[in-house]
Scaffold this motif. Structure first.
Motif, PDB file in Angstrom:
ATOM      1  N   MET A  68      16.324  37.060  40.080  1.00 13.92           N
ATOM      2  CA  MET A  68      15.771  36.261  41.175  1.00 13.92           C
ATOM      3  C   MET A  68      15.258  37.064  42.369  1.00 13.92           C
ATOM      4  N   PRO A  69      15.928  38.148  42.811  1.00 13.80           N
ATOM      5  CA  PRO A  69      15.360  38.932  43.918  1.00 13.80           C
ATOM      6  C   PRO A  69      13.949  39.441  43.619  1.00 13.80           C
ATOM      7  N   ASN A  70      13.687  39.764  42.357  1.00 10.29           N
ATOM      8  CA  ASN A  70      12.350  40.204  41.962  1.00 10.29           C
ATOM      9  C   ASN A  70      11.345  39.068  42.082  1.00 10.29           C
ATOM     10  N   VAL A  71      11.768  37.857  41.700  1.00  6.07           N
ATOM     11  CA  VAL A  71      10.890  36.687  41.793  1.00  6.07           C
ATOM     12  C   VAL A  71      10.629  36.345  43.259  1.00  6.07           C
ATOM     13  N   VAL A  72      11.679  36.420  44.085  1.00  9.20           N
ATOM     14  CA  VAL A  72      11.526  36.163  45.526  1.00  9.20           C
ATOM     15  C   VAL A  72      10.558  37.157  46.150  1.00  9.20           C
ATOM     16  N   ALA A  73      10.698  38.438  45.769  1.00 12.85           N
ATOM     17  CA  ALA A  73       9.804  39.474  46.299  1.00 12.85           C
ATOM     18  C   ALA A  73       8.356  39.196  45.912  1.00 12.85           C
TER      19      ALA A  73
ATOM     20  N   GLN B 215      20.121  32.119  47.024  1.00 14.68           N
ATOM     21  CA  GLN B 215      19.126  33.075  46.540  1.00 14.68           C
ATOM     22  C   GLN B 215      17.849  33.079  47.385  1.00 14.68           C
ATOM     23  N   ASN B 216      17.808  32.241  48.434  1.00 15.92           N
ATOM     24  CA  ASN B 216      16.634  32.182  49.326  1.00 15.92           C
ATOM     25  C   ASN B 216      15.347  31.935  48.549  1.00 15.92           C
ATOM     26  N   MET B 217      15.326  30.813  47.820  1.00 15.87           N
ATOM     27  CA  MET B 217      14.193  30.466  46.966  1.00 15.87           C
ATOM     28  C   MET B 217      13.404  29.321  47.625  1.00 15.87           C
ATOM     29  N   PRO B 218      12.356  29.615  48.390  1.00 18.74           N
ATOM     30  CA  PRO B 218      11.693  28.598  49.214  1.00 18.74           C
ATOM     31  C   PRO B 218      10.649  27.740  48.506  1.00 18.74           C
ATOM     32  N   TRP B 219      10.528  27.861  47.211  1.00 20.88           N
ATOM     33  CA  TRP B 219       9.493  27.131  46.496  1.00 20.88           C
ATOM     34  C   TRP B 219      10.003  25.784  45.980  1.00 20.88           C
ATOM     35  N   THR B 220       9.152  25.061  45.280  1.00 24.31           N
ATOM     36  CA  THR B 220       9.497  23.742  44.730  1.00 24.31           C
ATOM     37  C   THR B 220      10.512  23.864  43.599  1.00 24.31           C
TER      38      THR B 220
ATOM     39  N   ALA C  29      10.905  41.559  35.885  1.00 21.30           N
ATOM     40  CA  ALA C  29      10.996  42.875  36.516  1.00 21.30           C
ATOM     41  C   ALA C  29       9.602  43.411  36.852  1.00 21.30           C
ATOM     42  N   GLN C  30       9.334  44.644  36.429  1.00 20.40           N
ATOM     43  CA  GLN C  30       8.042  45.247  36.757  1.00 20.40           C
ATOM     44  C   GLN C  30       6.888  44.567  36.028  1.00 20.40           C
ATOM     45  N   GLY C  31       7.185  43.902  34.921  1.00 17.52           N
ATOM     46  CA  GLY C  31       6.127  43.188  34.198  1.00 17.52           C
ATOM     47  C   GLY C  31       5.520  42.087  35.043  1.00 17.52           C
ATOM     48  N   LEU C  32       6.356  41.375  35.796  1.00 15.47           N
ATOM     49  CA  LEU C  32       5.861  40.322  36.686  1.00 15.47           C
ATOM     50  C   LEU C  32       5.054  40.931  37.819  1.00 15.47           C
ATOM     51  N   GLN C  33       5.586  41.974  38.439  1.00 17.26           N
ATOM     52  CA  GLN C  33       4.884  42.606  39.566  1.00 17.26           C
ATOM     53  C   GLN C  33       3.539  43.179  39.127  1.00 17.26           C
TER      54      GLN C  33
END
Length: 363
Positions: free
Chosen positions: A269-274, A305-310, A350-354
């Motif tokens: 999740m931190p990777n998704v948040v970033a 997890q500070n997830m501000p999306w829908t 991970a890096q694949g998303l970024q």
């Protein structure tokens, strides 16, 4: 009764009673310094305990019947290390103090390989565990390098076993390591040459599992290139929303399949948040579809997890509509959908998303 009928009935009986025909006796004698402790004999295919004995005066014994060539392990109950052997009909004598075994030549070689292959890793791990946290941090590069050297030696050792023991069952004991170190493609090519161990139940189960995984991945990947399928779930306030309210509306959207109880999801999740923080202003959005069963942990995880999306969920766990619509059988999983509503990628982590988002937004 004529001879053809007799032969037919004999064949039929053999077909319906294969387990009885392949049962052979096992005899396990052993020594251990763990007096009073229970020793277990476990079938490594089923993970079931098939026999047990209590250590008395430093000795124990077990005997019975089991499948011919079953891959079995002897250990003190709940211990991590098993001394392995194949139930080939030859009695075995096991020393649980030093993990040695006497029995058939095949089983003696198996034990030697097992100890020789794992001893360096065990010694290295003990050395690292004795270090203080400060010392580990200071020697991080050295520790990583040492582990890489050990892994390379293990890979070489496993490959050697598969070459030298082609006509025995010994490679069965190391097939997971071969897959891990040398890859599924190379393992497939070795098994295609029909070595003696290819039809062992352990190997056949692995082949079946890999085939199932490939079929599942193919089914998942079939969604790529297709237009998204709409579905409807509730938000954290209980209001119903369709996926089409957010997808296909001119933004790149990551539909994220997760759950508050899913450890790997929370690690990712931190990777998704970033990614959200970096690209949201450029036209990137996320819709989280939870596989939770209860509202409270779901809502708490969103906040923690500070997830501000829908966020949407029908709180049905694995029976959620998202699972059936998109063939989700493991999480974390996700779909990346373009501004027109077409699915362009799946399972980005991970890096694949970024890397994928950088390709899209930093052209």
């Amino acid at each position: 009764m004529n001879m053809k009928k007799v032969l037919f009935l004999a064949a039929l009986i053999a077909a319906v009673l294969p387990s009885e025909a392949q049962q052979v006796k096992y005899t396990v004698n052993g020594i251990s310094k763990e007096n009073g402790k229970t020793v277990v004999l476990r079938d490594r295919l089923t993970s079931q305990i098939v026999d047990s004995a209590v250590v008395a005066n430093g000795k124990f014994t077990m005997s019975g019947n089991a499948e011919k060539d079953a891959y079995m392990g002897v250990s003190i109950k709940n211990a991590d290390w098993f001394t392995m052997f194949f139930n080939d009909g030859t009695p075995v004598t096991v020393n649980l103090n030093d993990s040695t075994l006497k029995g058939s030549p095949q089983n003696e070689r198996l034990t030697r390989y097992d100890v020789e292959l794992n001893a360096p890793y065990g010694a290295f791990l003990q050395k690292v565990q004795k270090m203080s946290q400060e010392e580990r941090e200071k020697k991080q590069v050295e520790i990583t390098g040492g582990m890489m050297i050990i892994m390379m030696k293990m890979m070489t050792g496993v490959e050697k076993i598969f070459k030298e023991e082609r006509e025995t069952l010994i490679p069965v004991a190391f097939i997971s390591e071969y897959q891990q170190f040398l890859g599924q493609e190379k393992l497939d090519s070795v098994l295609a040459t029909k070595p003696a161990y290819a039809n062992h139940p352990i190997v056949k189960r692995m082949v079946e599992q890999v085939a199932q995984q490939k079929a599942q991945e193919a089914k998942k990947n079939a969604f790529i290139g297709q237009q998204f399928t709409d579905l409807e779930e509730a938000d954290v306030d209980g209001n119903m929303h369709k996926l089409s309210e957010y997808v296909g509306k001119g933004k790149w959207v990551l539909v994220d399949f997760w759950a508050s109880w899913c450890g790997p999801c929370l690690q990712e999740m931190p990777n998704v948040v970033a990614a959200y923080e970096k690209y949201h202003a450029k036209g990137f959005d996320i819709v989280g579809l939870s596989f939770d069963n209860k509202k409270e942990p779901w809502v708490k995880a969103i906040a923690d997890q500070n997830m501000p999306w829908t966020h949407l969920s029908d709180l049905k766990g694995w029976r959620t509509v998202a699972s059936s619509v998109y063939g989700v059988n493991s999480i974390p999983d996700n779909l990346l959908i373009d501004p027109q509503g077409k699915i362009v990628a799946r399972g980005l982590r991970a890096q694949g998303l970024q890397a994928k988002l950088k390709e899209i937004f930093e052209k």
